[in-house]
Design a protein around this motif. Structure first.
Motif, PDB file in Angstrom:
ATOM      1  N   ARG A 133      -8.573  -4.064  -2.790  1.00 50.75           N
ATOM      2  CA  ARG A 133      -8.143  -4.344  -1.416  1.00 50.75           C
ATOM      3  C   ARG A 133      -9.141  -3.794  -0.400  1.00 50.75           C
ATOM      4  O   ARG A 133      -9.458  -4.466   0.590  1.00 50.75           O
ATOM      5  N   ASN A 168       0.820  -1.211   0.000  1.00 50.36           N
ATOM      6  CA  ASN A 168       0.000   0.000   0.000  1.00 50.36           C
ATOM      7  C   ASN A 168       0.856   1.264   0.000  1.00 50.36           C
ATOM      8  O   ASN A 168       0.503   2.254  -0.657  1.00 50.36           O
ATOM      9  N   VAL A 183      -6.384  -0.572  -5.491  1.00 50.82           N
ATOM     10  CA  VAL A 183      -6.692  -0.123  -4.127  1.00 50.82           C
ATOM     11  C   VAL A 183      -8.146  -0.416  -3.783  1.00 50.82           C
ATOM     12  O   VAL A 183      -8.477  -0.811  -2.652  1.00 50.82           O
ATOM     13  N   HIS A 221       0.880   4.152  -2.805  1.00 48.69           N
ATOM     14  CA  HIS A 221       0.671   5.546  -2.434  1.00 48.69           C
ATOM     15  C   HIS A 221       1.754   6.440  -3.045  1.00 48.69           C
ATOM     16  O   HIS A 221       1.458   7.518  -3.589  1.00 48.69           O
TER      17      HIS A 221
END
Length: 216
Positions: free
Chosen positions: A116, A62, A113, A66
């Protein structure tokens, strides 16, 4: 005191130069490399590659996603700035497909994303991470789904989330004419399907040969 004045002035000038250098280096991040200015196409070594695939992005953490998102955002802002500059000067931007590739990468990052978040939401709450939708009825009587938006105050206990607006006679007439139009379209579609099913090869052969026989 007078002896230390030159050193103070030199330090002040040095600090101003450092600040100007930092400002110029920061502003250069919003522009393309100066070597690419005025070129119709980038050099083979400087040409952009392909966009990120979802399979590659699923392997990243993650925090990496990002960071990659902001790198792509920074690159997209730079490319849009350069596109505006080229358009204002009536020139072609070198390799404009870079904007599309960066946007594809950003869309795929957002999709990974979301996957998830959706898995976490279903595991914890049993609900999907997709934004909720509400049923809306327009003034003409058409009902459709719309993405729910945030409100300043929570809904009241006795008030419905989505209420049907008042429909006047024109709206009911609109619905009647729309249903009639859809009925006629469906009837014509069924007639065309029956006509195609009833057509044979001899009919097609005669249709192709008739103009050559009768138009002599």
């Amino acid at each position: 005191m007078w002896r230390s004045l030159p050193s103070l002035m030199s330090s002040a000038v040095r600090s101003q130069n450092v600040a100007a250098t930092r400002h110029s280096s920061t502003m250069k991040q919003f522009f393309d490399d100066e070597a690419n200015f005025g070129k119709a196409e980038l050099r083979p070594k400087a040409r952009p590659g392909r966009s990120w695939t979802e399979e590659e992005l699923r392997l990243k953490s993650n925090s990496d996603l990002h960071k990659l998102w902001y790198v792509c955002l920074k690159e997209r802002n730079m490319l849009i700035t350069m596109k505006k500059a080229h358009v204002s000067r009536a020139r072609n931007m070198p390799n404009p497909e870079r904007i599309d590739r960066v946007q594809e990468s950003m869309d795929r990052i957002e999709a990974v994303v979301h996957e998830r978040n959706d898995a976490v939401f279903k595991l914890e709450t049993g609900e999907s991470a997709d934004p909720r939708k509400r049923t809306i009825t327009s003034f003409a009587g058409f009902t459709y789904e719309k993405q729910a938006t945030e409100h300043y105050s929570p809904p009241q206990p006795g008030k419905k989330e989505s209420e049907t607006p008042y429909l006047d006679d024109d709206a009911y007439m609109m619905q009647k004419l729309w249903q009639e139009k859809e009925f006629l379209k469906n009837r014509d579609r069924l007639d065309d399907e029956k006509r195609r099913a009833a057509r044979t090869e001899d009919m097609d052969r005669f249709k192709r040969g008739a103009p050559r026989v009768f138009n002599r």
